[in-house]
Design an enzyme around this catalytic site. Sequence first.
Site, PDB file in Angstrom:
ATOM      1  N   GLY A  45       0.840  -1.191   0.000  1.00  0.00           N
ATOM      2  CA  GLY A  45       0.000   0.000   0.000  1.00  0.00           C
ATOM      3  C   GLY A  45       0.874   1.240   0.000  1.00  0.00           C
ATOM      4  CD  GLN A  50       3.455   5.763   2.659  1.00  0.00           C
ATOM      5  OE1 GLN A  50       2.518   5.195   2.124  1.00  0.00           O
ATOM      6  NE2 GLN A  50       4.450   5.105   3.233  1.00  0.00           N
ATOM      7  CB  CYS A  92       5.286   2.125   7.514  1.00  0.00           C
ATOM      8  SG  CYS A  92       4.837   3.621   6.612  1.00  0.00           S
ATOM      9  CG  LEU A  93       6.645   0.979   1.474  1.00  0.00           C
ATOM     10  CD1 LEU A  93       5.971   1.305   0.144  1.00  0.00           C
ATOM     11  CD2 LEU A  93       7.774  -0.022   1.269  1.00  0.00           C
ATOM     12  CG  HIS A 134      -0.393   1.143   7.295  1.00  0.00           C
ATOM     13  ND1 HIS A 134       0.560   0.712   8.197  1.00  0.00           N
ATOM     14  CD2 HIS A 134       0.259   1.971   6.434  1.00  0.00           C
ATOM     15  CE1 HIS A 134       1.727   1.271   7.891  1.00  0.00           C
ATOM     16  NE2 HIS A 134       1.572   2.033   6.817  1.00  0.00           N
ATOM     17  CD  GLU A 135      -1.102   2.398   2.793  1.00  0.00           C
ATOM     18  OE1 GLU A 135      -0.628   3.550   2.713  1.00  0.00           O
ATOM     19  OE2 GLU A 135      -0.401   1.402   3.053  1.00  0.00           O
ATOM     20  CG  HIS A 138       0.430   6.727   5.560  1.00  0.00           C
ATOM     21  ND1 HIS A 138       1.577   7.168   6.154  1.00  0.00           N
ATOM     22  CD2 HIS A 138       0.638   5.412   5.290  1.00  0.00           C
ATOM     23  CE1 HIS A 138       2.456   6.163   6.245  1.00  0.00           C
ATOM     24  NE2 HIS A 138       1.903   5.084   5.728  1.00  0.00           N
TER      25      HIS A 138
END
Length: 169
Positions: A45, A50, A92-93, A134-135, A138
Amino acid sequence: MIRPILRYGADALHSTAKPVDDFGTELQTLIDDMIETMYAAPGVGLAAPQVGIALRLFVADPSSGRSTSDVCVLANPEIVEQEGTQSEEEGCLSLPGFTARVARPSRVVLKGLGRDGTPIQLEGEGLEARVFQHELDHLDGSLFVNRLQGIRRDQIVRRVHKLQRTGKW
Ligand code: NI
């Protein structure tokens, strides 16, 4: 085009994003870039903040690209239903190298707008539900560490700060 993914500490990751209202070519390019960036990372995701764009938009593919037709694109998402609980390891990226167990509802239904601006609903259970939430976090300037408590959260934040100080972040 693959875009650079911002890391914990970048302003865009800690601010509330604005609703999408223009579904024109600029947004379509952003969506294509986000999908490409997510698969290249690789990740399941990616949210617009991000890549430094303060819009309420995310892409997700909990199958990790096994079937690219599974990719979900959602703008202006809202949770309309949630139930159950799950507690699983999450990463997480924007926080490479760190994972922690995060408690979340196990099933969610989200409503929002698809990439063409038409209303859609997404339903997810397990991993899918976790990725969607999670997204969505963000878009409100929150990373998974913000959902942790006490020692684990402090450990991660301290280690990130140390990496920042030594120029390795
Ligand atoms: Ni993330």
